[in-house]
Motif scaffolding. Structure first.
Motif, PDB file in Angstrom:
ATOM      1  N   GLY A  96     -14.194  31.570  22.540  1.00  0.00           N
ATOM      2  CA  GLY A  96     -13.296  30.439  22.841  1.00  0.00           C
ATOM      3  C   GLY A  96     -12.625  31.364  23.168  1.00  0.00           C
ATOM      4  N   GLU A  97     -12.038  32.803  23.710  1.00  0.00           N
ATOM      5  CA  GLU A  97     -11.424  33.455  24.434  1.00  0.00           C
ATOM      6  C   GLU A  97     -11.290  33.661  25.931  1.00  0.00           C
ATOM      7  N   ALA A  98     -10.347  33.477  26.381  1.00  0.00           N
ATOM      8  CA  ALA A  98      -9.880  32.821  28.074  1.00  0.00           C
ATOM      9  C   ALA A  98      -8.823  33.750  28.737  1.00  0.00           C
ATOM     10  N   THR A  99      -9.428  33.961  29.649  1.00  0.00           N
ATOM     11  CA  THR A  99      -8.290  34.348  30.687  1.00  0.00           C
ATOM     12  C   THR A  99      -7.691  34.920  32.204  1.00  0.00           C
ATOM     13  N   ARG A 100      -6.950  34.269  32.649  1.00  0.00           N
ATOM     14  CA  ARG A 100      -7.284  34.489  34.061  1.00  0.00           C
ATOM     15  C   ARG A 100      -6.943  35.701  34.795  1.00  0.00           C
ATOM     16  N   PHE A 101      -7.493  35.767  35.679  1.00  0.00           N
ATOM     17  CA  PHE A 101      -7.532  36.937  36.783  1.00  0.00           C
ATOM     18  C   PHE A 101      -7.145  36.926  38.098  1.00  0.00           C
ATOM     19  N   ALA A 148      -9.482  35.526  42.201  1.00  0.00           N
ATOM     20  CA  ALA A 148      -8.863  34.430  40.981  1.00  0.00           C
ATOM     21  C   ALA A 148      -9.157  33.047  40.393  1.00  0.00           C
ATOM     22  N   GLY A 149      -8.742  33.027  39.474  1.00  0.00           N
ATOM     23  CA  GLY A 149      -9.978  32.156  38.290  1.00  0.00           C
ATOM     24  C   GLY A 149      -9.480  32.164  37.129  1.00  0.00           C
ATOM     25  N   ARG A 150      -9.828  31.723  36.086  1.00  0.00           N
ATOM     26  CA  ARG A 150     -10.150  31.405  35.152  1.00  0.00           C
ATOM     27  C   ARG A 150     -11.686  31.498  34.447  1.00  0.00           C
ATOM     28  N   VAL A 151     -11.616  32.867  33.088  1.00  0.00           N
ATOM     29  CA  VAL A 151     -13.369  32.980  32.541  1.00  0.00           C
ATOM     30  C   VAL A 151     -12.597  32.793  31.132  1.00  0.00           C
ATOM     31  N   GLU A 152     -14.408  32.017  30.625  1.00  0.00           N
ATOM     32  CA  GLU A 152     -13.911  31.634  28.947  1.00  0.00           C
ATOM     33  C   GLU A 152     -15.298  32.082  28.806  1.00  0.00           C
ATOM     34  N   HIS A 153     -14.508  33.296  27.399  1.00  0.00           N
ATOM     35  CA  HIS A 153     -16.839  33.328  26.648  1.00  0.00           C
ATOM     36  C   HIS A 153     -16.848  32.349  25.721  1.00  0.00           C
ATOM     37  N   ALA A 192     -11.750  43.346  39.530  1.00  0.00           N
ATOM     38  CA  ALA A 192     -11.998  44.266  38.138  1.00  0.00           C
ATOM     39  C   ALA A 192     -10.924  43.944  36.903  1.00  0.00           C
ATOM     40  N   GLU A 193     -10.117  43.170  36.976  1.00  0.00           N
ATOM     41  CA  GLU A 193      -9.659  42.011  35.789  1.00  0.00           C
ATOM     42  C   GLU A 193     -10.530  41.091  34.940  1.00  0.00           C
ATOM     43  N   LEU A 194     -11.885  40.598  36.063  1.00  0.00           N
ATOM     44  CA  LEU A 194     -12.162  39.901  35.796  1.00  0.00           C
ATOM     45  C   LEU A 194     -13.447  40.705  34.347  1.00  0.00           C
ATOM     46  N   TRP A 195     -14.178  41.784  35.418  1.00  0.00           N
ATOM     47  CA  TRP A 195     -15.156  42.551  34.472  1.00  0.00           C
ATOM     48  C   TRP A 195     -14.698  43.273  33.066  1.00  0.00           C
ATOM     49  N   ASP A 196     -12.912  43.311  33.072  1.00  0.00           N
ATOM     50  CA  ASP A 196     -12.860  44.134  32.322  1.00  0.00           C
ATOM     51  C   ASP A 196     -12.492  43.359  31.250  1.00  0.00           C
ATOM     52  N   PHE A 197     -12.546  42.089  31.525  1.00  0.00           N
ATOM     53  CA  PHE A 197     -12.150  41.241  30.477  1.00  0.00           C
ATOM     54  C   PHE A 197     -13.424  40.710  29.744  1.00  0.00           C
ATOM     55  N   VAL A 198     -14.726  40.549  30.546  1.00  0.00           N
ATOM     56  CA  VAL A 198     -16.517  40.180  30.208  1.00  0.00           C
ATOM     57  C   VAL A 198     -16.779  41.806  29.352  1.00  0.00           C
ATOM     58  N   ASP A 199     -16.279  43.148  29.524  1.00  0.00           N
ATOM     59  CA  ASP A 199     -16.928  43.903  29.296  1.00  0.00           C
ATOM     60  C   ASP A 199     -15.637  44.162  27.692  1.00  0.00           C
ATOM     61  N   ARG A 200     -14.826  43.878  27.782  1.00  0.00           N
ATOM     62  CA  ARG A 200     -14.025  43.826  26.553  1.00  0.00           C
ATOM     63  C   ARG A 200     -14.606  43.054  25.122  1.00  0.00           C
ATOM     64  N   ALA A 230     -22.869  34.066  26.950  1.00  0.00           N
ATOM     65  CA  ALA A 230     -22.174  33.053  28.233  1.00  0.00           C
ATOM     66  C   ALA A 230     -20.676  32.838  28.959  1.00  0.00           C
ATOM     67  N   PHE A 231     -20.727  32.798  29.623  1.00  0.00           N
ATOM     68  CA  PHE A 231     -19.243  32.984  30.171  1.00  0.00           C
ATOM     69  C   PHE A 231     -19.224  31.463  31.619  1.00  0.00           C
ATOM     70  N   VAL A 232     -18.095  30.885  31.304  1.00  0.00           N
ATOM     71  CA  VAL A 232     -17.398  29.920  32.276  1.00  0.00           C
ATOM     72  C   VAL A 232     -16.943  30.010  33.198  1.00  0.00           C
ATOM     73  N   LEU A 233     -16.591  30.749  34.369  1.00  0.00           N
ATOM     74  CA  LEU A 233     -16.343  30.936  35.134  1.00  0.00           C
ATOM     75  C   LEU A 233     -15.820  30.139  36.279  1.00  0.00           C
ATOM     76  N   GLN A 234     -14.237  29.626  36.145  1.00  0.00           N
ATOM     77  CA  GLN A 234     -13.433  28.848  37.384  1.00  0.00           C
ATOM     78  C   GLN A 234     -12.986  29.106  38.170  1.00  0.00           C
ATOM     79  N   LEU A 235     -12.947  29.249  39.615  1.00  0.00           N
ATOM     80  CA  LEU A 235     -12.914  29.837  40.794  1.00  0.00           C
ATOM     81  C   LEU A 235     -10.752  29.098  41.311  1.00  0.00           C
ATOM     82  N   GLN A 236     -10.470  29.634  41.343  1.00  0.00           N
ATOM     83  CA  GLN A 236      -9.006  29.480  42.161  1.00  0.00           C
ATOM     84  C   GLN A 236      -9.806  28.765  43.474  1.00  0.00           C
ATOM     85  N   GLU A 237      -9.200  28.089  44.187  1.00  0.00           N
ATOM     86  CA  GLU A 237      -9.407  27.309  45.791  1.00  0.00           C
ATOM     87  C   GLU A 237      -9.411  28.444  46.633  1.00  0.00           C
ATOM     88  N   SER A 238      -9.868  28.934  48.119  1.00  0.00           N
ATOM     89  CA  SER A 238      -9.443  29.909  48.728  1.00  0.00           C
ATOM     90  C   SER A 238      -9.278  29.448  50.108  1.00  0.00           C
TER      91      SER A 238
END
Length: 79
Positions: free
Chosen positions: A39-44, A30-35, A48-56, A13-21
């Motif tokens: 509790g690991e999180a990153t901005r993207f 763009a946005g932020r994702v948290e596992h 591609a950065e989003l899916w790289d984080f999920v994969d990692r 399960a992940f939480v995905l927050q998308l930046q207002e466009s």
């Protein structure tokens, strides 16, 4: 007869927050994702950065890459 639905795993399960466009919502990249489990999180700034984080994260938490292979089709979507 429909196939049985496989339950979703809580450790995936992940939480995905998308930046207002300013453009159309589907152009938001763009946005932020948290596992949730780790509790690991990153901005993207790209999908591609989003899916790289999920994969990692899933690879690190499960020790296997096969769970993320289902996402491969989504990665093929254009930026």
């Amino acid at each position: 007869m429909p196939e049985p639905v496989t339950p979703l795993r809580a450790d995936h399960a992940f939480v995905l927050q998308l930046q207002e466009s300013r453009g159309r919502p589907e152009t938001c990249r763009a946005g932020r994702v948290e596992h949730l489990k780790s509790g690991e999180a990153t901005r993207f700034t790209t999908t591609a950065e989003l899916w790289d984080f999920v994969d990692r994260v899933l690879t690190a938490t499960t020790g296997r890459r096969e769970q993320t292979n289902q996402l491969a089709g989504d990665r093929a979507a254009p930026e």
